[in-house]
Design a protein around this motif. Structure first.
Motif, short mmCIF file in Angstrom:
data_model
loop_
_atom_site.label_atom_id
_atom_site.label_comp_id
_atom_site.label_asym_id
_atom_site.label_seq_id
_atom_site.Cartn_x
_atom_site.Cartn_y
_atom_site.Cartn_z
N ALA A 11 -102.92 16.52 -49.54
CA ALA A 11 -101.80 16.81 -48.79
C ALA A 11 -100.86 17.14 -50.03
CB ALA A 11 -101.19 16.13 -47.91
N GLU A 12 -100.91 16.07 -51.05
CA GLU A 12 -100.24 16.05 -52.21
C GLU A 12 -100.57 17.12 -53.18
OE1 GLU A 12 -98.92 11.27 -52.37
OE2 GLU A 12 -100.85 12.06 -53.52
N GLN A 13 -101.73 17.36 -53.07
CA GLN A 13 -102.04 18.57 -54.15
C GLN A 13 -101.67 19.62 -53.46
OE1 GLN A 13 -103.85 18.05 -57.13
NE2 GLN A 13 -103.45 20.18 -57.37
N LYS A 14 -101.78 20.04 -52.44
CA LYS A 14 -101.19 21.28 -51.75
C LYS A 14 -99.47 21.42 -51.97
CE LYS A 14 -104.46 21.88 -47.80
NZ LYS A 14 -104.43 21.85 -46.40
N GLU A 72 -99.41 22.38 -55.78
CA GLU A 72 -99.65 23.75 -55.88
C GLU A 72 -98.28 24.50 -55.60
OE1 GLU A 72 -101.89 25.05 -57.68
OE2 GLU A 72 -103.03 23.00 -57.90
N LEU A 73 -97.83 24.14 -54.36
CA LEU A 73 -96.44 25.00 -54.09
C LEU A 73 -95.42 24.86 -54.90
CD1 LEU A 73 -94.59 26.35 -51.90
CD2 LEU A 73 -94.47 24.24 -50.78
N GLY A 74 -95.31 23.51 -55.48
CA GLY A 74 -94.27 23.36 -56.38
C GLY A 74 -94.34 24.14 -57.69
N LYS A 75 -95.64 24.37 -58.09
CA LYS A 75 -95.93 25.03 -59.36
C LYS A 75 -95.33 26.51 -59.15
CE LYS A 75 -99.65 26.40 -62.60
NZ LYS A 75 -100.97 26.29 -62.64
N VAL A 76 -95.44 27.10 -57.93
CA VAL A 76 -95.19 28.35 -57.79
C VAL A 76 -93.59 28.52 -57.67
CG1 VAL A 76 -95.06 30.18 -56.01
CG2 VAL A 76 -97.24 28.96 -56.40
N SER A 82 -86.21 20.28 -47.47
CA SER A 82 -86.66 19.14 -48.35
C SER A 82 -88.01 19.26 -48.65
CB SER A 82 -86.53 17.91 -47.29
OG SER A 82 -85.08 17.84 -46.97
N GLU A 83 -88.79 20.00 -48.02
CA GLU A 83 -90.30 20.02 -48.26
C GLU A 83 -90.41 20.96 -49.66
OE1 GLU A 83 -89.07 20.64 -45.52
OE2 GLU A 83 -90.00 19.13 -44.13
N GLN A 84 -89.49 21.72 -49.96
CA GLN A 84 -89.68 22.70 -51.09
C GLN A 84 -89.34 21.82 -52.37
OE1 GLN A 84 -87.47 25.92 -49.34
NE2 GLN A 84 -89.20 27.17 -49.40
N ILE A 85 -88.13 20.93 -52.19
CA ILE A 85 -87.67 20.18 -53.25
C ILE A 85 -88.66 19.12 -53.81
CG2 ILE A 85 -85.81 18.43 -53.71
CD1 ILE A 85 -83.91 20.11 -52.10
N THR A 115 -91.86 12.64 -51.69
CA THR A 115 -92.11 13.22 -50.28
C THR A 115 -90.76 13.77 -49.53
OG1 THR A 115 -91.43 10.88 -49.23
CG2 THR A 115 -93.68 11.18 -49.93
N PRO A 116 -90.87 14.70 -48.67
CA PRO A 116 -89.74 15.12 -47.98
C PRO A 116 -89.03 14.00 -47.47
CG PRO A 116 -91.59 16.43 -47.73
CD PRO A 116 -92.17 15.32 -48.18
N GLU A 117 -89.54 12.88 -46.83
CA GLU A 117 -88.83 11.70 -46.33
C GLU A 117 -87.92 11.15 -47.41
OE1 GLU A 117 -92.03 13.00 -44.18
OE2 GLU A 117 -91.93 12.30 -45.99
N GLN A 118 -88.34 11.33 -48.68
CA GLN A 118 -87.41 10.57 -49.72
C GLN A 118 -86.41 11.34 -49.91
OE1 GLN A 118 -91.10 9.91 -52.55
NE2 GLN A 118 -90.09 8.34 -53.21
N VAL A 119 -86.56 12.78 -49.88
CA VAL A 119 -85.39 13.62 -50.00
C VAL A 119 -84.36 13.59 -49.02
CG1 VAL A 119 -84.84 15.97 -50.24
CG2 VAL A 119 -86.70 15.32 -51.26
N ASP A 120 -85.04 13.35 -47.65
CA ASP A 120 -84.11 13.37 -46.36
C ASP A 120 -83.15 12.00 -46.68
OD1 ASP A 120 -84.64 15.64 -45.30
OD2 ASP A 120 -86.55 14.85 -44.25
#
Length: 852
Positions: free
Chosen positions: A725-728, A731-735, A803-806, A825-830
């Motif tokens: 999940a973190e790898q996905k 990869e999203l973060g790289k984009v 939050s997921e994108q951040i 994690t998104p939870e940390q952002v929230d």
């Protein structure tokens, strides 16, 4: 862009951000704000009817102003485009600052409306709401089959499928075009460029709509609100207190090598002093209490320059073509700036001595964007309101005046004006939607830039093959050089170029056509295959390219250096080497070579480092150093070892030059690159360490801190592996990082001088997670110190991303470049969102360092 590794775009740039940025962010601790407006008899600012407002204007002789559209037909307009039939597509930011606190600004009441003149009197009389329910829309562009509309962070592709001028289909075309936040500090524009790309202000992206999809490409960051082009596609932009800049070369060339960012040829200042000459008292500005902002109660200098335009019409006197019109909504005025060119360099001065082209005594006149019209006239988008300053920056000084003088009343209005010159009657707008390709090609001969642009756009969108022979003839035989230029770019957009047309255009009598030919040759050769026919097409360009080496025009010479590295044809590199040797004194030529060799620097060095021409010339020695530095920044052990072998093979002077290039790159200001590890000391390095020359020994010794081996090269224990999940997420973060942050913070995380601090090993990125999250959520204001170097910059909060994108962007940056920090994690952002829900100001360095 700024600091924070952040993300996003913010990347942006400091064009209006550096040391003065925080001065506009509301009250500053300890700053005195004397109520100087009480020293003047400031007139009331009632809301005038459109007809009453006409009487408030003063224009220079020969011009008159007319209403082209007005409330209640239009509301809070900020931008617009004319379609092929002369209809206005108007972006309405109807939720902008509904009160002094900005409460309710997130309401989805923004819209894009289509305005029509049904009786031909020059004034729009019909409104059709194409799309509504938008959150602070910023830009619109007409594209094949529909319209692109910016509603940060999404760029929507909207289609009218039944011809009623209302959007029936709304598709997300690109997420990440812009961020929500202070309007003047987020992406805007979507201006169609001569080269078939859409350009933006406050952005490091350019876009192209191809086959129903948005293509995004990084370019140089530029501007704040509004962007314009001249007849040759050169871009112009500004920031609030800097009224006009010009890029003399396409900015995309300056960012094509991530290991050699440069701004050479960009950002030419086109004004003298900052004085402006308004037509009324202007105490109601955000920083009116500061010395020098007011002159006897009137705005004294630029403070809110916005959407500029370069005049490209045929209704005004011909000598105004190429000059700039610049609105100053804080001063209720518009400047006409005379632009002159000498030896390829522009300069600008006020067309009038201590006066402006247009002024108004109406404080609510807020010209925010200007456009060339189908009839050759200048069109003014007037947001017409009392409050102009965004809530993030309103000072107590301004707030008091807003309330006292009721500037927060009478919202939801708006006007669009047309300024006509008395010299001739404006021409009727052609209905180009019903014209065939022969008629459209005929418009390329027009003296009206809007008509040429629109015809080119329609030709590219329709892509009718029957138009190609006529366009090729126009590109090489038209009497008008602008038509020849547009025909080349139309052919480029249609995929209809051929070697013969390009070769003939390379020999054109006009330098701007030769420049266009060089540029389109890049995309033409890039699209060719390895077939025999395509190889012959590449070879067919060589004679014309060889002739270009004798070019006398300075602008064309620069383009030669920019384009040759990108033209994929056999025999081009020897031409390039010869050309650069001949014109090495030109810094744009040198940078054109370096940026164009991205990924090929080592191979080029292997061919030129021992050449007498490249050793004896100081400018060329600097090129060799820069290319060696690019190889060093790549941190590729095998290529670095080859570079050391090359250095060893050279005489002492050549060794010193290459070693200096590596060391300069390895130890930039403020930090050092991460070391490159070898199992043992490279033999060539060891040999140079035993040199009889002390200078060589000293440089090798310093290099040993970058090239390491043995115990020093022992890698630390690897960080824990990312989960699937973190790898996905990574990869999203790289984009997302590549599309938004990378243009300024760079693909290698080293940042860009004067714009973006390094992310590499930054304690604000790889330190406690809340520091990175906090900067993304709320922004940061300088000074801030990274690797011992102070950056006095500010960057706004990143808004409009989930939050997921951040979390994805931060996860990527905290694990890329050998970073070992934990994912976010998104939870940390929230969690931090909740904990800091009342924060309205950016973080300071001291506050961030307290976060653990």
């Amino acid at each position: 862009m700024k600091n924070r590794f952040l993300i996003i775009m913010m990347a942006a740039g400091l064009a209006g951000w550096s040391t003065s940025a925080w001065a506009q962010r509301g009250d500053k601790k300890g700053q005195q704000q004397p109520e100087v407006w009480k020293n003047f008899d400031v007139p009331a600012a009632p809301a005038l009817t459109p007809e009453q407002a006409l009487k408030s204007f003063k224009l220079q002789p020969g011009f008159r102003i007319e209403i082209a559209a007005a409330d209640p037909l239009v509301h809070d307009p900020v931008a617009m485009k004319f379609d092929e039939d002369g209809r206005m597509w108007v972006v309405e930011m109807r939720a902008y600052m509904p009160n002094v606190d900005g409460t309710g600004e997130d309401a989805k009441v923004g819209s894009v409306a289509v305005l029509e003149d049904t009786n031909g009197d020059g004034r729009m009389d019909k409104r059709t709401e194409f799309l509504s329910g938008l959150n602070t829309p910023r830009a619109v562009a007409l594209v094949e089959g529909g319209v692109l509309i910016s509603e940060p962070p999404i760029l929507w592709y909207c289609q009218d499928t039944d011809g009623d001028l209302k959007a029936d289909k709304k598709t997300e075309a690109f997420r990440g075009y812009a961020t929500q936040g202070p309007v003047e500090h987020t992406e805007n524009g979507l201006m169609p460029g001569l080269d078939n790309w859409l350009y933006n202000a406050k952005s490091s992206k350019r876009l192209k709509f191809v086959d129903g999809k948005v293509v995004v490409e990084n370019t140089v960051f530029r501007g704040q609100w509004g962007i314009a082009q001249d007849n040759y596609g050169r871009l112009y932009y500004n920031s609030n207190s800097a009224p006009l800049f010009c890029d003399t070369i396409p900015g995309v060339y300056t960012v094509r090598n991530p290991h050699h960012p440069t701004r050479n040829g960009l950002g030419y200042r086109l004004w003298g002093d900052n004085s402006v000459w308004t037509g009324r008292l202007n105490t109601g500005i955000n920083r009116g209490y500061q010395n020098g902002m007011l002159r006897e109660g009137r705005l004294a200098r630029w403070t809110g320059a916005s959407g500029p335009m370069i005049y490209r019409g045929d209704q005004y006197p011909a000598e105004l073509v190429g000059d700039a019109f610049i609105p100053e909504p804080c001063g209720n005025m518009i400047r006409l700036q005379k632009l002159t060119w000498k030896d390829g360099r522009p300069s600008g001065t006020n067309a009038y001595d201590k006066a402006e082209w247009l002024t108004s005594t109406d404080e609510r006149f807020r010209p925010v964007s200007l456009y060339n019209g189908p009839d050759g006239c200048v069109y003014i988008v007037d947001m017409y309101r009392g409050i102009l300053q965004h809530k993030h920056y309103v000072t107590t000084f301004l707030r008091k005046q807003i309330i006292e003088r009721k500037l927060d009343k009478h919202i939801g209005l708006g006007r669009i004006y047309r300024v006509v010159h008395s010299g001739q009657k404006p021409q009727a707008t052609p209905k180009m939607s019903g014209q065939d390709y022969e008629q459209l090609i005929g418009h390329l001969e027009s003296g009206n830039g809007w008509r040429r642009d629109t015809a080119q756009r329609l030709l590219v969108e329709r892509n009718e093959k029957g138009a190609l022979p006529i366009l090729r003839e126009t590109a090489t035989a038209s009497e008008h050089h602008l038509a020849r230029q547009h025909a080349l770019w139309a052919l480029e957009g249609m995929g209809g170029l051929d070697a013969s047309t390009i070769a003939r255009a390379l020999g054109d009598e006009h330098p701007r056509v030769r420049i266009a030919a060089l540029r389109v040759a890049e995309s033409f050769t890039a699209a060719l295959s390895s077939s025999e026919a395509d190889t012959e097409a590449r070879v067919a360009l060589l004679p014309a390219l060889t002739e270009v080496l004798q070019e006398k025009n300075a602008d064309v010479r620069q383009q030669v250096a920019l384009s040759l590295p990108a033209i994929k044809a056999p025999g081009v590199e020897p031409l390039l080497r010869t050309f650069v040797v001949k014109h090495a004194e030109n810094s744009v030529v040198r940078d054109g070579l370096i940026t164009g060799l991205a990924g090929r620097e080592l191979e080029f060095l292997q061919r030129v480092s021992a050449s007498e021409d490249w050793v004896s010339n100081g400018n060329l020695r600097s090129v060799i150093q820069a290319l060696a530095g690019c190889v060093a920044r790549q941190r590729n052990g095998a290529r670095l070892e080859q570079l050391l072998k090359l250095a060893q093979s050279l005489p002492t002077e050549g060794q010193i030059n290459l070693l200096d290039g590596i060391n300069k790159a390895a130890f930039p200001k403020g930090r050092a690159l991460k070391p490159v590890a070898f199992k043992a000391q490279p033999l060539s390095m060891a040999a140079m360490a035993e040199s009889n020359d002390q200078k060589v020994q000293e440089r090798v010794a310093r290099l040993s801190k970058f090239i390491v081996w043995g115990e020093a090269a022992k890698p630390p224990a690897p960080p824990r592996a990312l989960t699937s999940a973190e790898q996905k997420q990574f990869e999203l973060g790289k984009v997302l990082y590549t599309a938004t942050c990378g243009a300024c913070h760079q693909a290698n995380g080293l940042g860009e001088e004067g714009k973006a601090p390094p992310l590499l090993d930054s304690p604000f990125l790889v330190g406690p997670a809340d520091r990175a999250i906090g900067i993304v959520l709320h922004g940061v204001t300088g000074p801030i110190t990274v690797h011992g170097r102070q950056y006095n910059m500010s960057m706004p909060a990143l808004q409009g991303f989930q939050s997921e994108q951040i979390a994805a962007i931060l996860t990527y940056t905290r694990r890329e470049w050998d970073h070992r920090a934990d994912p976010i994690t998104p939870e940390q952002v929230d969690r931090l969102k909740v904990a800091e829900k009342n924060r309205e100001t950016p973080w300071t360095e001291a506050e961030l360092l307290k976060l653990k």
